[in-house]
Scaffold this active site. Structure first.
Site, PDB file in Angstrom:
ATOM      1  N   LEU B  90       0.827  -1.208   0.000  1.00 58.07           N
ATOM      2  CA  LEU B  90       0.000   0.000   0.000  1.00 58.07           C
ATOM      3  C   LEU B  90       0.861   1.257   0.000  1.00 58.07           C
ATOM      4  CD1 LEU B  90      -3.034  -0.744   2.337  1.00 58.07           C
ATOM      5  CD2 LEU B  90      -2.985  -0.575  -0.145  1.00 58.07           C
ATOM      6  N   CYS B  91       1.917   1.232  -0.778  1.00 56.07           N
ATOM      7  CA  CYS B  91       2.706   2.454  -0.865  1.00 56.07           C
ATOM      8  C   CYS B  91       3.059   2.722  -2.331  1.00 56.07           C
ATOM      9  CB  CYS B  91       3.953   2.390   0.004  1.00 56.07           C
ATOM     10  SG  CYS B  91       4.829   0.851  -0.101  1.00 56.07           S
ATOM     11  N   GLY B  92       2.066   2.591  -3.165  1.00 54.70           N
ATOM     12  CA  GLY B  92       2.248   2.929  -4.569  1.00 54.70           C
ATOM     13  C   GLY B  92       3.228   1.992  -5.246  1.00 54.70           C
TER      14      GLY B  92
END
Lengths: 135, 297
Positions: B90-92
């Site tokens: 969930l960090c691109g």
């Protein structure tokens, strides 16, 4: 007194001290050495011990314990890269004694040469720290 | 056209998602600030270490029988690739872009007929590399940066690398991590750690230049200092990479979550529009029914 030494004490986590002082005494691997302005360029390793900072020529303004590291001296500057640095009056003797005990146990339990060396280094550091605190 | 109730549920769930993403964004922002401070605080040490090592290494580089960390093992057959990523997603594109670069490097080395070993620092890198290179992964280190990167951890990894080098398990070690530039831009960086690559002098500040020209005394011997300094430098470089990576991760997550929050907002807006239109259509339809029923009577 015009000339001063730019003294810096750096640990991996942060820049601890950065100031103009008259003299610093650093515990070098092969004996303590004092750094005054216009000292010859020198790179030395540092053994566990106390760095004394002289803000004025004849009075110790600060004493800092370092657990080994490296020092770089140039005519204008003295930079110490320390692994661990604690001001002498802030040494926690109980904690140090506990760590010393732990390290001795580690040494006894250690199975390979690498961890034995780690434990030995820890013991040397803590012993030096306690010795400093006693004075 | 979907029913009113379904639409209402849908809007509710998107709103919940938005709450989560905006909370994550704020957490990431707070962590980013701390990680950034830590990264900045560690910079002086690394810089001075580099300066010291630079003058030493230049003098000792071509001496035969020098330390392996400096002059290498004399071959470049076995490459160790250290891939530093995050433990969480969930960090691109943060993890994927590091892994993509690492994979490209691995493929290149393999096509040159070299042997490649992989050491993963961070769970996500392992997850992605496992698909194609599972046999090459030597080990995975997890939770290295939890709660935050510490020098001890970096030192541990450094010692591990040294052991492997001494045991002759690899010849060249390359590190992949993301250098933090800003919250929206992280640069994947490839760094050769072993043997130590001396950076070219780039005409830095005047003071530094004169410093590198000084002839130093050494105490104890040059070789001895170098022997102590090199492993230390390895740990420092690793520590720095971990810090940069942590800052980059939080930056990337912050940006990703900001986008997600905005997208959720857009979605809520358009869903609301459909919802209102449907509601109105239903009312109008009912009215028409009543009126036309009355007229028919």
């Amino acid at each position: 007194m015009a000339e001063q030494v730019a003294f810096e004490l750096v640990s991996p986590e942060e820049l601890l001290v950065s100031e103009e002082v008259a003299m610093v005494v650093v515990p070098g691997e092969e004996g303590d050495f004092g750094v005054l302005p216009r000292h010859a360029p020198l790179i030395s390793s540092v053994r566990p011990g106390v760095i004394s900072v002289y803000k004025e020529r004849h009075t110790v303004s600060e004493r800092i314990f370092v657990a080994g590291g490296f020092a770089e001296v140039t005519p204008e500057r003295c930079t110490v890269l320390a692994e661990l640095a604690v001001p002498v009056d802030k040494i926690d003797r109980a904690a140090a004694e506990q760590k010393l005990k732990d390290a001795r146990e580690d040494l006894a339990d250690a199975k390979d040469e690498v961890s034995r060396n780690v434990a030995r280094r820890e013991i040397a550091t803590q012993e030096a720290m306690l010795k400093v605190a006693e004075r | 056209m979907s029913g009113l109730k379904e639409l209402r549920n849908r809007i509710g769930s998107v709103k919940n998602t938005q709450k989560i993403t905006s909370a994550m964004k704020m957490v990431a922002a707070a962590k980013l600030r701390r990680a950034q401070e830590q990264a900045e605080a560690s910079r002086p040490y690394a810089e001075r270490m580099e300066r010291m090592l630079g003058s030493l290494a230049a003098a000792n580089r071509n001496k035969p029988g020098g330390p392996k960390l400096l002059s290498g093992t004399g071959s470049d057959q076995v490459h160790l690739v250290v891939v530093a990523t995050a433990d969480r997603g969930l960090c691109g594109a943060f993890n994927s872009s590091i892994v993509r670069d690492a994979r490209r490097f691995i493929d290149q080395k393999l096509s040159e007929g070299k042997e490649v070993k992989i050491l993963c620092v961070g769970r996500k890198g392992r997850d992605q590399l496992r698909r194609m290179h599972s046999k090459r992964i030597v080990d995975t280190l997890e939770d290295v940066s939890k709660p935050r990167p510490s020098f001890e951890k970096a030192d541990e990894i450094g010692r591990r690398l040294l052991e492997m080098l001494e045991a002759g398990e690899f010849d060249v070690a390359t590190l992949f991590y993301a250098r933090f530039k800003s919250a929206i831009s992280q640069i994947v960086t490839r760094q050769q750690m072993i043997p130590f690559a001396i950076e070219e002098e780039q005409g830095e500040k005047g003071a530094d230049e004169t410093a590198s020209k000084l002839v130093y005394d050494y105490e104890p011997e040059q070789e001895e200092i170098l022997r102590q300094l090199l492993p230390r430098n390895l740990s420092v470089q690793l520590y720095r990479a971990l810090l940069e990576n942590a800052a980059s991760e939080h930056g990337a997550r912050m940006t990703a979550m900001d986008n997600a929050t905005r997208n959720a907002g857009d979605m809520i807006k358009s869903l609301n529009r459909v919802y209102n239109r449907t509601r109105q259509a239903a009312i109008t339809k009912e009215l028409i029914e009543i009126i036309s029923a009355k007229e028919a009577m």
